[in-house]
Design a protein around this motif. Sequence first.
Motif, PDB file in Angstrom:
ATOM      1  N   ILE A 197       0.834  -1.205   0.000  1.00  0.00           N
ATOM      2  CA  ILE A 197       0.000   0.000   0.000  1.00  0.00           C
ATOM      3  C   ILE A 197       0.871   1.258   0.000  1.00  0.00           C
ATOM      4  CG2 ILE A 197      -1.699   1.343   1.316  1.00  0.00           C
ATOM      5  CD1 ILE A 197      -2.812  -1.316   2.352  1.00  0.00           C
ATOM      6  N   GLN A 198       1.871   1.264   0.870  1.00  0.00           N
ATOM      7  CA  GLN A 198       2.720   2.455   1.008  1.00  0.00           C
ATOM      8  C   GLN A 198       3.570   2.703  -0.218  1.00  0.00           C
ATOM      9  OE1 GLN A 198       4.755   1.609   4.680  1.00  0.00           O
ATOM     10  NE2 GLN A 198       2.958   2.072   5.942  1.00  0.00           N
ATOM     11  N   MET A 199       3.922   1.655  -0.959  1.00  0.00           N
ATOM     12  CA  MET A 199       4.674   1.846  -2.196  1.00  0.00           C
ATOM     13  C   MET A 199       3.924   2.764  -3.152  1.00  0.00           C
ATOM     14  SD  MET A 199       5.800  -1.004  -5.031  1.00  0.00           S
ATOM     15  CE  MET A 199       6.899  -1.856  -3.907  1.00  0.00           C
ATOM     16  N   LEU A 200       2.594   2.670  -3.134  1.00  0.00           N
ATOM     17  CA  LEU A 200       1.743   3.499  -3.987  1.00  0.00           C
ATOM     18  C   LEU A 200       1.313   4.782  -3.280  1.00  0.00           C
ATOM     19  CD1 LEU A 200      -0.518   0.596  -5.299  1.00  0.00           C
ATOM     20  CD2 LEU A 200       1.399   1.666  -6.512  1.00  0.00           C
ATOM     21  N   ASN A 201       1.815   4.980  -2.073  1.00  0.00           N
ATOM     22  CA  ASN A 201       1.401   6.094  -1.221  1.00  0.00           C
ATOM     23  C   ASN A 201      -0.119   6.073  -1.022  1.00  0.00           C
ATOM     24  OD1 ASN A 201       2.172   8.168   0.455  1.00  0.00           O
ATOM     25  ND2 ASN A 201       2.389   9.695  -1.150  1.00  0.00           N
ATOM     26  N   GLY A 202      -0.659   4.869  -1.000  1.00  0.00           N
ATOM     27  CA  GLY A 202      -2.098   4.708  -0.855  1.00  0.00           C
ATOM     28  C   GLY A 202      -2.617   5.011   0.527  1.00  0.00           C
ATOM     29  N   GLN A 203      -1.726   4.966   1.521  1.00  0.00           N
ATOM     30  CA  GLN A 203      -2.175   5.245   2.884  1.00  0.00           C
ATOM     31  C   GLN A 203      -2.699   6.671   3.016  1.00  0.00           C
ATOM     32  OE1 GLN A 203       0.963   5.007   1.985  1.00  0.00           O
ATOM     33  NE2 GLN A 203       2.125   6.700   2.863  1.00  0.00           N
ATOM     34  N   VAL A 204      -2.242   7.569   2.156  1.00  0.00           N
ATOM     35  CA  VAL A 204      -2.737   8.956   2.204  1.00  0.00           C
ATOM     36  C   VAL A 204      -4.230   8.997   1.884  1.00  0.00           C
ATOM     37  CG1 VAL A 204      -2.515  11.256   1.189  1.00  0.00           C
ATOM     38  CG2 VAL A 204      -0.465   9.894   1.664  1.00  0.00           C
ATOM     39  N   LEU A 205      -4.654   8.190   0.919  1.00  0.00           N
ATOM     40  CA  LEU A 205      -6.086   8.108   0.619  1.00  0.00           C
ATOM     41  C   LEU A 205      -6.839   7.474   1.782  1.00  0.00           C
ATOM     42  CD1 LEU A 205      -5.971   6.983  -3.123  1.00  0.00           C
ATOM     43  CD2 LEU A 205      -6.793   9.160  -2.253  1.00  0.00           C
ATOM     44  N   HIS A 206      -6.293   6.416   2.340  1.00  0.00           N
ATOM     45  CA  HIS A 206      -6.950   5.752   3.468  1.00  0.00           C
ATOM     46  C   HIS A 206      -7.080   6.697   4.665  1.00  0.00           C
ATOM     47  CE1 HIS A 206      -5.909   1.373   2.082  1.00  0.00           C
ATOM     48  NE2 HIS A 206      -6.760   1.993   1.279  1.00  0.00           N
ATOM     49  N   GLN A 207      -6.069   7.516   4.874  1.00  0.00           N
ATOM     50  CA  GLN A 207      -6.098   8.450   5.998  1.00  0.00           C
ATOM     51  C   GLN A 207      -7.228   9.468   5.861  1.00  0.00           C
ATOM     52  OE1 GLN A 207      -2.161  10.141   5.944  1.00  0.00           O
ATOM     53  NE2 GLN A 207      -1.269   8.095   5.965  1.00  0.00           N
ATOM     54  N   GLN A 208      -7.629   9.710   4.636  1.00  0.00           N
ATOM     55  CA  GLN A 208      -8.727  10.649   4.395  1.00  0.00           C
ATOM     56  C   GLN A 208     -10.081   9.945   4.284  1.00  0.00           C
ATOM     57  OE1 GLN A 208      -8.161  14.136   4.271  1.00  0.00           O
ATOM     58  NE2 GLN A 208      -6.302  13.280   5.153  1.00  0.00           N
ATOM     59  N   ASN A 209     -10.105   8.670   4.751  1.00  0.00           N
ATOM     60  CA  ASN A 209     -11.324   7.863   4.717  1.00  0.00           C
ATOM     61  C   ASN A 209     -11.740   7.447   3.316  1.00  0.00           C
ATOM     62  OD1 ASN A 209     -11.890   7.442   7.427  1.00  0.00           O
ATOM     63  ND2 ASN A 209     -13.001   9.367   7.626  1.00  0.00           N
ATOM     64  N   TYR A 210     -10.811   7.458   2.378  1.00  0.00           N
ATOM     65  CA  TYR A 210     -11.094   6.959   1.038  1.00  0.00           C
ATOM     66  C   TYR A 210     -10.592   5.515   0.967  1.00  0.00           C
ATOM     67  CZ  TYR A 210     -11.766  11.918   0.101  1.00  0.00           C
ATOM     68  OH  TYR A 210     -12.193  13.221   0.140  1.00  0.00           O
ATOM     69  N   GLU A 242      -6.558  -7.985  11.155  1.00  0.00           N
ATOM     70  CA  GLU A 242      -5.811  -7.010  11.941  1.00  0.00           C
ATOM     71  C   GLU A 242      -4.344  -7.401  12.074  1.00  0.00           C
ATOM     72  OE1 GLU A 242      -5.796  -3.352  13.707  1.00  0.00           O
ATOM     73  OE2 GLU A 242      -7.653  -4.350  13.147  1.00  0.00           O
ATOM     74  N   ASN A 243      -3.471  -6.463  11.733  1.00  0.00           N
ATOM     75  CA  ASN A 243      -2.014  -6.618  11.853  1.00  0.00           C
ATOM     76  C   ASN A 243      -1.418  -7.673  10.919  1.00  0.00           C
ATOM     77  OD1 ASN A 243      -1.819  -4.646  13.916  1.00  0.00           O
ATOM     78  ND2 ASN A 243      -2.466  -6.178  15.418  1.00  0.00           N
ATOM     79  N   SER A 244      -2.211  -8.161   9.973  1.00  0.00           N
ATOM     80  CA  SER A 244      -1.705  -9.165   9.045  1.00  0.00           C
ATOM     81  C   SER A 244      -1.947  -8.785   7.595  1.00  0.00           C
ATOM     82  CB  SER A 244      -2.358 -10.526   9.315  1.00  0.00           C
ATOM     83  OG  SER A 244      -2.025 -10.997  10.592  1.00  0.00           O
ATOM     84  N   LEU A 245      -3.179  -8.380   7.300  1.00  0.00           N
ATOM     85  CA  LEU A 245      -3.550  -8.057   5.920  1.00  0.00           C
ATOM     86  C   LEU A 245      -4.637  -7.003   5.903  1.00  0.00           C
ATOM     87  CD1 LEU A 245      -3.685  -8.561   2.822  1.00  0.00           C
ATOM     88  CD2 LEU A 245      -5.327 -10.388   3.323  1.00  0.00           C
ATOM     89  N   VAL A 246      -4.380  -5.917   5.192  1.00  0.00           N
ATOM     90  CA  VAL A 246      -5.400  -4.917   4.912  1.00  0.00           C
ATOM     91  C   VAL A 246      -5.395  -4.707   3.408  1.00  0.00           C
ATOM     92  CG1 VAL A 246      -6.178  -2.544   5.232  1.00  0.00           C
ATOM     93  CG2 VAL A 246      -5.147  -3.781   7.144  1.00  0.00           C
ATOM     94  N   GLY A 247      -6.520  -4.967   2.762  1.00  0.00           N
ATOM     95  CA  GLY A 247      -6.616  -4.790   1.323  1.00  0.00           C
ATOM     96  C   GLY A 247      -6.593  -3.325   0.938  1.00  0.00           C
ATOM     97  N   THR A 248      -6.347  -3.071  -0.323  1.00  0.00           N
ATOM     98  CA  THR A 248      -6.271  -1.682  -0.781  1.00  0.00           C
ATOM     99  C   THR A 248      -7.639  -1.010  -0.873  1.00  0.00           C
ATOM    100  OG1 THR A 248      -6.128  -2.579  -3.030  1.00  0.00           O
ATOM    101  CG2 THR A 248      -4.075  -1.828  -2.017  1.00  0.00           C
ATOM    102  N   ALA A 249      -8.710  -1.795  -0.945  1.00  0.00           N
ATOM    103  CA  ALA A 249     -10.061  -1.210  -0.964  1.00  0.00           C
ATOM    104  C   ALA A 249     -10.982  -2.053  -0.090  1.00  0.00           C
ATOM    105  CB  ALA A 249     -10.594  -1.128  -2.388  1.00  0.00           C
ATOM    106  N   PRO A 250     -10.775  -2.022   1.231  1.00  0.00           N
ATOM    107  CA  PRO A 250     -11.546  -2.900   2.124  1.00  0.00           C
ATOM    108  C   PRO A 250     -13.009  -2.528   2.257  1.00  0.00           C
ATOM    109  CG  PRO A 250     -10.166  -1.397   3.395  1.00  0.00           C
ATOM    110  CD  PRO A 250      -9.771  -1.232   1.956  1.00  0.00           C
ATOM    111  N   GLY A 308      -7.684  -1.775  -6.269  1.00  0.00           N
ATOM    112  CA  GLY A 308      -8.235  -1.259  -5.025  1.00  0.00           C
ATOM    113  C   GLY A 308      -7.918   0.206  -4.815  1.00  0.00           C
ATOM    114  N   MET A 309      -6.687   0.587  -5.154  1.00  0.00           N
ATOM    115  CA  MET A 309      -6.322   1.995  -5.008  1.00  0.00           C
ATOM    116  C   MET A 309      -7.085   2.868  -6.003  1.00  0.00           C
ATOM    117  SD  MET A 309      -4.468   1.844  -2.392  1.00  0.00           S
ATOM    118  CE  MET A 309      -4.839   3.591  -2.359  1.00  0.00           C
ATOM    119  N   VAL A 310      -7.365   2.331  -7.185  1.00  0.00           N
ATOM    120  CA  VAL A 310      -8.166   3.081  -8.162  1.00  0.00           C
ATOM    121  C   VAL A 310      -9.550   3.365  -7.586  1.00  0.00           C
ATOM    122  CG1 VAL A 310      -9.254   2.978 -10.435  1.00  0.00           C
ATOM    123  CG2 VAL A 310      -6.907   2.173 -10.152  1.00  0.00           C
ATOM    124  N   ALA A 311     -10.129   2.386  -6.889  1.00  0.00           N
ATOM    125  CA  ALA A 311     -11.439   2.596  -6.274  1.00  0.00           C
ATOM    126  C   ALA A 311     -11.383   3.709  -5.234  1.00  0.00           C
ATOM    127  CB  ALA A 311     -11.927   1.295  -5.636  1.00  0.00           C
TER     128      ALA A 311
END
Length: 533
Positions: A154-167, A231-239, A404-407
């Motif tokens: 996720i972080q390789m794509l900087n996707g956590q920034v979207l998740h942090q904004q509830n996306y 929890e603490n094992s796997l979080v998908g990119t579009a849960p 998932g990140m596209v979503a």
Amino acid sequence: MKQNFTFLLLLFSTLMFSQEEDAWVYFNGKPNSQDFFNNPSLTLSQRSLDRRTAQNIALNISDAPLEITYINQVKASTGITVLAQSKWLNALHVRGTQTNITALKQLSYVDKVVFANKTLNVTSKKVSQNNIAAVKNKLETTIDYAYGNSANQIQMLNGQVLHQQNYTGSGKIIAVLDAGYPGVNTAEPFKRLRDNNLILGGYDYVNRSTNFYTGDDHGTLVLSTMGGYKENSLVGTAPDASYYLFITENDASENPVEESYWVEAAEQADAYGVDIITTSLGYFGFDNANYSHTYSDMNGTTNFITKGAEIAFSKGIIVLASAGNEGNQVENHVGSPGDGISVLTIGSVNAVKVKAPSSSIGPSFDNRIKPDVMAQGVAAVVANTTGGIGTANGTSFSCPIMAGMVACLWQAFPSKTNQEIRQMIIESADRYTTPDNNYGYGIPNFGSTLSVDVFQSSSNFSVYPNPTESNISFLFADETASVSIYSILGQKLIEKQITNQNPVLSVESLTSGLYFYTFKSGNLQKTGKIIKQ
């Protein structure tokens, strides 16, 4: 001797014309199409129609159903089996002898017949013997069931920034087209999807069955990279996205009918109103070498599945496809539907952003950049049918990680068209100005698409230090306040009342990562992010 030769020639000709072949029968019209235009909601959901309206896409003849009388007459023809159908391409996939299939050309409503064996097409040029070996179209993977952490992909794509904004994909629908989904209805990492009714349905086109929790487990692994949660094992990119699960790949054999199943599923996905199609399937070689594609077919316009993918995009859907895992083979180019002009084709890199040697390369035959972008496909964290967390390799996983990140991105920019979202992703990639045939445009930066501060501050409110190792302090004017800390997926982890005299909140119990906070004091309400080091 001459008589014997003549007999053998006749015997060979008889055998050649009696063996069964696959072909597509294209019709020349849809005489009752006006019935569809008078009431399109009979076959297209309101969500499907709304997607078109939002992107200014008009209904056209390809949206109208096939003419049922044509289908019935072909089915009634001597020695013909109808295996699949496509309204978009106004065609049937049939099987029968060359003689019986050729006879269909005499029907007044048949425009043309195209054999999967290109040497049987009268207008085709003679092609050389195809030496491309049949491959597992679900794309070969190697799996190591050791526990891991999905943060890197996720972080390789900087996707956590979207998740942090509830996306996190909420409100978006992804259709997965793959080989099977056993365990999705029972395994723990998919419980969150089940509990929140995010599995909307599906279908097994191979067996014509409503049971899609069956087949090869490849689709299960694929889905876990997007919708899995442990929890603490796997979080998908579009849960928090919703999913339709379609089986279009027959793992027991490799035949062009699977391309037709894929197009059928894509049409159904469109009718349901999906936003995104992701497929970790690729077609190049088949069991019957005469059916196999050649590199010259990878031009974005030739192969049946690629035509379907392009039409799906024209309906406002974003289509993602794995690049393939043939990078080490003699024929190492991206297969179909990844050769599509509008398809977002995903290659594979390892955890430190180096291309996997097996990841198929470009360009397309007409010299376009392929793959388009890259994501982690080496030691990607996945969940299996029993709920175990492990790692797997291949573009089969870099593709859904990206989907998932596209979503999430489209959730953040709901008014954007599929073309605009696709372009945003490409322009954010780290090789956008210097693309090549190995990495395409590179690794996207989904964080760069949003303009967000690390934390919020104002003259009468601040949060510090941020990042922090142990404690976080709040500066505010009133006497008391209520503070809550949430995970990136909305789980409340800490709730505490603080005072102006003692505004410190301990976050020592949290693991390193990114969290949300909510702050309430009188009429002042704030939300923001905390980075725990």
